[in-house]
Structure formats: structure tokens, C-alpha cells
Design an enzyme around this catalytic site. Structure first.
Site, PDB file in Angstrom:
ATOM      1  N   ASN A   9       0.865  -1.179   0.000  1.00 40.41           N
ATOM      2  CA  ASN A   9       0.000   0.000   0.000  1.00 40.41           C
ATOM      3  C   ASN A   9       0.907   1.236   0.000  1.00 40.41           C
ATOM      4  OD1 ASN A   9      -1.813   2.037   0.510  1.00 40.41           O
ATOM      5  ND2 ASN A   9      -2.274   1.409   2.621  1.00 40.41           N
ATOM      6  N   TRP A  10       0.975   1.878  -1.164  1.00 41.01           N
ATOM      7  CA  TRP A  10       1.900   3.026  -1.279  1.00 41.01           C
ATOM      8  C   TRP A  10       1.340   4.284  -0.632  1.00 41.01           C
ATOM      9  CZ3 TRP A  10       3.848   2.865  -7.123  1.00 41.01           C
ATOM     10  CH2 TRP A  10       4.496   1.639  -7.339  1.00 41.01           C
ATOM     11  N   LYS A  11       0.067   4.256  -0.272  1.00 41.54           N
ATOM     12  CA  LYS A  11      -0.591   5.424   0.335  1.00 41.54           C
ATOM     13  C   LYS A  11      -0.394   6.671  -0.549  1.00 41.54           C
ATOM     14  CE  LYS A  11       0.072   3.359   4.828  1.00 41.54           C
ATOM     15  NZ  LYS A  11      -0.002   3.516   6.261  1.00 41.54           N
ATOM     16  N   HIS A  96      -9.501   0.924   4.903  1.00 41.43           N
ATOM     17  CA  HIS A  96      -8.237   1.152   5.606  1.00 41.43           C
ATOM     18  C   HIS A  96      -8.494   2.079   6.794  1.00 41.43           C
ATOM     19  CE1 HIS A  96      -4.172   2.454   6.486  1.00 41.43           C
ATOM     20  NE2 HIS A  96      -3.763   1.369   5.859  1.00 41.43           N
ATOM     21  N   GLU A  98      -6.945   4.509   7.884  1.00 40.81           N
ATOM     22  CA  GLU A  98      -6.763   5.943   7.590  1.00 40.81           C
ATOM     23  C   GLU A  98      -8.004   6.509   6.902  1.00 40.81           C
ATOM     24  OE1 GLU A  98      -2.983   5.472   5.602  1.00 40.81           O
ATOM     25  OE2 GLU A  98      -2.068   4.970   7.524  1.00 40.81           O
ATOM     26  N   GLU A 168      -5.163  -5.042  10.563  1.00 39.58           N
ATOM     27  CA  GLU A 168      -4.163  -3.995  10.762  1.00 39.58           C
ATOM     28  C   GLU A 168      -4.449  -3.257  12.072  1.00 39.58           C
ATOM     29  OE1 GLU A 168      -2.276  -2.815   6.807  1.00 39.58           O
ATOM     30  OE2 GLU A 168      -4.020  -1.540   7.071  1.00 39.58           O
ATOM     31  N   GLY A 174       2.489   2.359  10.742  1.00 36.71           N
ATOM     32  CA  GLY A 174       3.418   3.475  10.576  1.00 36.71           C
ATOM     33  C   GLY A 174       4.098   3.906  11.870  1.00 36.71           C
ATOM     34  N   SER A 213       3.589  -2.048  10.357  1.00 35.79           N
ATOM     35  CA  SER A 213       5.047  -2.055  10.545  1.00 35.79           C
ATOM     36  C   SER A 213       5.664  -3.418  10.248  1.00 35.79           C
ATOM     37  CB  SER A 213       5.403  -1.581  11.958  1.00 35.79           C
ATOM     38  OG  SER A 213       4.943  -0.258  12.158  1.00 35.79           O
ATOM     39  N   GLY A 234       2.910  -1.155   4.278  1.00 35.27           N
ATOM     40  CA  GLY A 234       2.885   0.272   3.996  1.00 35.27           C
ATOM     41  C   GLY A 234       4.291   0.790   3.713  1.00 35.27           C
ATOM     42  N   GLY A 235       4.915   1.361   4.734  1.00 34.87           N
ATOM     43  CA  GLY A 235       6.226   2.000   4.568  1.00 34.87           C
ATOM     44  C   GLY A 235       7.243   1.149   3.826  1.00 34.87           C
TER      45      GLY A 235
HETATM   46  C1  PEP Z   1      -0.783   0.118   6.164  1.00 31.89           C
HETATM   47  O1  PEP Z   1      -1.141   1.243   6.441  1.00 31.89           O
HETATM   48  O2  PEP Z   1      -1.475  -0.582   5.407  1.00 31.89           O
HETATM   49  C2  PEP Z   1       0.456  -0.370   6.772  1.00 31.89           C
HETATM   50  C3  PEP Z   1       0.558  -1.624   7.025  1.00 31.89           C
HETATM   51  O3  PEP Z   1       1.420   0.576   7.051  1.00 31.89           O
HETATM   52  P1  PEP Z   1       2.880   0.345   7.690  1.00 31.89           P
HETATM   53  O4  PEP Z   1       3.414  -0.939   7.119  1.00 31.89           O
HETATM   54  O5  PEP Z   1       3.673   1.532   7.282  1.00 31.89           O
HETATM   55  O6  PEP Z   1       2.670   0.239   9.172  1.00 31.89           O
END
Ligand code: PEP
Length: 250
Positions: A9-11, A96, A98, A168, A174, A213, A234-235
């Protein structure tokens, strides 16, 4: 058979040119990953068409990060499921945290989004998860069960078979804090049980991803758990080598 999937997920990151380069790097690295692992990337809307050209003919599936709850018409700023399919998407992330937290997305809206996406041929990557207060109050099983019941219990078995679930925990997204493998496994098992209560044996076929994470250093332990079928990343999905290293962790 349920699938092992690693989805990125590049957000709201990367320009179009940067996204195309990232997709090329993921495509180049994907040959190292066993074919039993499905790879998905979810760039921003603006990147979908050029990224579809990069990943077309490769094993990488294309996902959006959201989609409208309406089919078409006067909904300024929205992107429909038909548009996503025409851009080359096979998946869309929905619900999600967010989106729930910053854009007021509710379970009621998500019922419409999930059903519409499936009716147009998309597989939703449906996100659930508790926040820190809920976890500290010991309410995480209830919160996640409710999210599943409110949205996924409205589906037929045929519709449910198209869904990928992503657990999640909001406190792990994040933040650098990961759920321990034991914490993640117990809630993934609970999710599968909640799905089984409504859909029976189909629950064994449903892919349940962990997100929060997840990185090359912790993916192996997480993916070794019997009810964790991969990750929503994500990141770490913004670096092709980390994303591929995670996909090599099964
Ligand atoms: C996400 O938001 O889908 C996610 C898993 O982010 P991160 O890996 O950066 O915690």
C-alpha cells in the site's frame, strides 16, 4: 487453497514518475519470489494507468487504495469501480483505518463499497483493526468481530470468496510497533472463526493478511503463524528491495 499474498500500500507517496520506477523495480525483483506467493501493489489513483503498463504481463496484481460507494454520476472527486477495472485493477483496498479515521468511512458505507467492487469484478482487500485504546481495554476481539459482522456478513458466500481480509492494528500502522506474532496469530484465528461462524468451511480458504510495521526483519515470524497468510505492507513497500525481501519470508 488459500493464497499467500504480499500487498504493498503506497498510500499518498511518490510522483507518477517515481511510482513507475518503483513498479519497475518491484517487477524486476519479483522473479526471485516463489510463484506460490502472489504480489500486489496499490499505487495512488493517478499512477494506476502507467503502472498497469509496467506490470501488465508480469505476475504483479494491481490494486487501488479505495473506490467509490456509487456506481457513477455526479460524485465529484470520486473514482468508481468500473474506472478501476478499466485502468487494469484486480483489487482495491477498502476500509483502511486511515480512511475510517480521517475521512469518516463507516461500516455502512463499506457495505456499499465492498458489494459494488465485487459486482464489478474487483477483489476487496478489506481492512479491520482496533485502535490503541480498544486494545488496552481488551476490546480488540470484539471490535474486529463487529467490523467483520457489520460488513462481510452482508455478503453471499460467492461474494465472500472474493474477499481478502487485512488485520491492521491501528497502533501498529506506521509507528514501528508491530503486533507480536502471538498477538497477531490469536486475532487472525479469531477472524477466521468469525468468518466460519457465518460462511463455514469457506473460512479456511480466505486469505488473511497482517499489516502494521511489517518489514523484512519481522515478516518471517509473522508469516510462520498458521492463520497469517501474508502481509499488507505500507512504509516498507516504498523500497522495492524491502518489499521483495518480505515476499521472500514465507
Ligand atoms: C498500512 O497502512 O497498510 C500499513 C501496514 O502501514 P505500515 O506498514 O507503514 O505500518
Amino acid at each position: 487453497m488459500r493464497k499467500n499474498i504480499v500487498a504493498g500500500n503506497w498510500k499518498m507517496n511518490t510522483t507518477v514518475a517515481e511510482g513507475v520506477e518503483l513498479a519497475k523495480a518491484v517487477a524486476a525483483g519479483s522473479s526471485e519470489v516463489p510463484s506460490s506467493v502472489e504480489l500486489i501493489i496499490a499505487p495512488p489513483f493517478t499512477h494506476l494507468v502507467p503502472v498497469a503498463e509496467v506490470v501488465g504481463g508480469t505476475r504483479i496484481g494491481l490494486s487501488a487504495q479505495n473506490c467509490a460507494d456509487k456506481e457513477k454520476g455526479a460524485y465529484t472527486g470520486e473514482v468508481s469501480a468500473d474506472m478501476l477495472v478499466s485502468a487494469g485493477c484486480k483489487y482495491t483496498i477498502l476500509g483502511h483505518s486511515e480512511r475510517r479515521q480521517y475521512y469518516g468511512e463507516t461500516d455502512a458505507t463499506l457495505v456499499d463499497k465492498v458489494k459494488l467492487a465485487i459486482s464489478k469484478g474487483l477483489s476487496p482487500i478489506f481492512c479491520v483493526g482496533e485502535n490503541l485504546d480498544e486494545r488496552e481495554a481488551g476490546r480488540h476481539f470484539d471490535v474486529v468481530s463487529e467490523q467483520i459482522k457489520n460488513v462481510l456478513y452482508t455478503l453471499s458466500a460467492d461474494e465472500m470468496a472474493k474477499v481478502i481480509i487485512a488485520y491492521e492494528p491501528v497502533w501498529a500502522i506506521g509507528t514501528g510497533k508491530t503486533a507480536t506474532a502471538a498477538q497477531a496469530q490469536e486475532i487472525h484465528a479469531c477472524i477466521r472463526k468469525v468468518v466460519a461462524d457465518k460462511f463455514g468451511a469457506l473460512a479456511e480458504e480466505i486469505t488473511i493478511l497482517y499489516g502494521g510495521s511489517c518489514k523484512p526483519g519481522n515478516a518471517k515470524e509473522l508469516f510462520a503463524c498458521p492463520d497469517i497468510d501474508g502481509g499488507l505492507i505500507g512504509g516498507a513497500a516504498l523500497k522495492a528491495e524491502d518489499f521483495i525481501a518480505i515476499a521472500l519470508s514465507f
